[in-house]
Design an enzyme around this catalytic site. Sequence first.
Site, PDB file in Angstrom:
ATOM      1  N   ASN A   9       1.008  16.725 -33.711  1.00 19.07           N
ATOM      2  CA  ASN A   9      -0.251  15.704 -34.051  1.00 19.07           C
ATOM      3  C   ASN A   9      -0.067  14.520 -32.913  1.00 19.07           C
ATOM      4  OD1 ASN A   9      -1.921  12.897 -34.890  1.00 19.07           O
ATOM      5  ND2 ASN A   9      -0.338  12.872 -37.179  1.00 19.07           N
ATOM      6  N   LYS A  11      -1.102  11.616 -32.885  1.00 15.49           N
ATOM      7  CA  LYS A  11      -1.709  10.358 -32.841  1.00 15.49           C
ATOM      8  C   LYS A  11      -2.540   9.291 -31.977  1.00 15.49           C
ATOM      9  CE  LYS A  11       2.179  10.839 -35.545  1.00 15.49           C
ATOM     10  NZ  LYS A  11       3.685  10.489 -36.291  1.00 15.49           N
ATOM     11  N   HIS A  95      -3.304  11.511 -44.245  1.00 16.70           N
ATOM     12  CA  HIS A  95      -2.345  11.256 -43.570  1.00 16.70           C
ATOM     13  C   HIS A  95      -1.260   9.708 -43.361  1.00 16.70           C
ATOM     14  CE1 HIS A  95       1.706  10.058 -39.979  1.00 16.70           C
ATOM     15  NE2 HIS A  95       0.839  11.565 -39.593  1.00 16.70           N
ATOM     16  N   GLU A  97       0.550   7.765 -41.969  1.00 17.01           N
ATOM     17  CA  GLU A  97      -0.239   6.433 -41.080  1.00 17.01           C
ATOM     18  C   GLU A  97      -1.822   6.029 -41.309  1.00 17.01           C
ATOM     19  OE1 GLU A  97       0.654   7.834 -37.723  1.00 17.01           O
ATOM     20  OE2 GLU A  97       3.060   8.053 -38.512  1.00 17.01           O
ATOM     21  N   GLU A 167       4.936  15.958 -45.473  1.00 18.14           N
ATOM     22  CA  GLU A 167       5.572  14.764 -44.350  1.00 18.14           C
ATOM     23  C   GLU A 167       5.692  13.682 -45.454  1.00 18.14           C
ATOM     24  OE1 GLU A 167       3.011  15.305 -40.598  1.00 18.14           O
ATOM     25  OE2 GLU A 167       2.567  13.615 -41.419  1.00 18.14           O
ATOM     26  N   GLY A 173       8.890   9.730 -37.578  1.00 16.81           N
ATOM     27  CA  GLY A 173       8.961   9.093 -35.915  1.00 16.81           C
ATOM     28  C   GLY A 173      10.008   8.391 -36.476  1.00 16.81           C
ATOM     29  N   SER A 213      10.078  14.233 -38.104  1.00 21.36           N
ATOM     30  CA  SER A 213      11.036  14.043 -36.578  1.00 21.36           C
ATOM     31  C   SER A 213      11.341  16.073 -36.259  1.00 21.36           C
ATOM     32  CB  SER A 213      12.096  13.322 -36.999  1.00 21.36           C
ATOM     33  OG  SER A 213      12.193  12.114 -37.074  1.00 21.36           O
TER      34      SER A 213
END
Length: 249
Positions: A9, A11, A95, A97, A167, A173, A213
């Site tokens: 991904n 992003k 996702h 985010e 996730e 991250g 991660s």
Amino acid sequence: MRTPVVAGNWKMHKTAAEAAAFVEAVRPVASKVTEREIIIAPAFPALAAAAAAAQGSNIQISGQNLHWESHGAYTGEVSADMLVAAGCSHVIIGHSERRQHFGETDGAVHLKVLAALDAGLTPIVCVGETLEQREAGNTETVLREQWSAGVGGLEPAQFARLIIAYEPVWAIGTGRTATPEIAEAAHAEIRSLATERFGGEIAESVRILYGGSVKPSNFAGLLDCPNIDGGLVGGASLPAGSFSDLLLA
Ligand code: 13P
């Protein structure tokens, strides 16, 4: 047997030219990988260039989001058919985010999954708890809610076409990967939700990816877990060398 998936991904990273160069660099390694499905998810403007560079290879292209309507006055949005026309076979939906920064709800996730399936795309549906939710002991409840409202209402044949990604938000991250034990427990929980609702055969066939991660150094340990069927990788999927290492991990 579930074929493991390595999905990058990207992003909000990489232009069209950078995406094409990445695919050219990874193709020779990918061509030797037969036991894994390989997917990259570039940003919208780079999808067509990535798809053109990946033509004839085993690298598949995914969108990172879509709108559930087929067309209309939705400034800034992209439809499932547009993703297909740009060369996508997959699309990431829900996702964290998108949930966190753009207010995406489980209801929206459900509509997006239906639109993606209608267009022939494979949805990669993301679920996962925040640190606060985990520390309050609510991980199972959060996963159950996201799963039920997002995909629990599908027909069995629709659900069978999904890829799920677990996730944990606290691992994205942050460099703080979930241990294989923590990830496996969540994956087993998600698979048991699928078994309850859709039966063992379908639940056993659906891939559940771990994201948060993932690096070449910790990927093999995660893949060894019985319910972890691959990775949805952010940062470590960006350099061609690191992505290639993930393919071979
Ligand atoms: P990182 O691998 O950078 O933690 O990102 C994970 C992720 O959000 C993939 O969708």
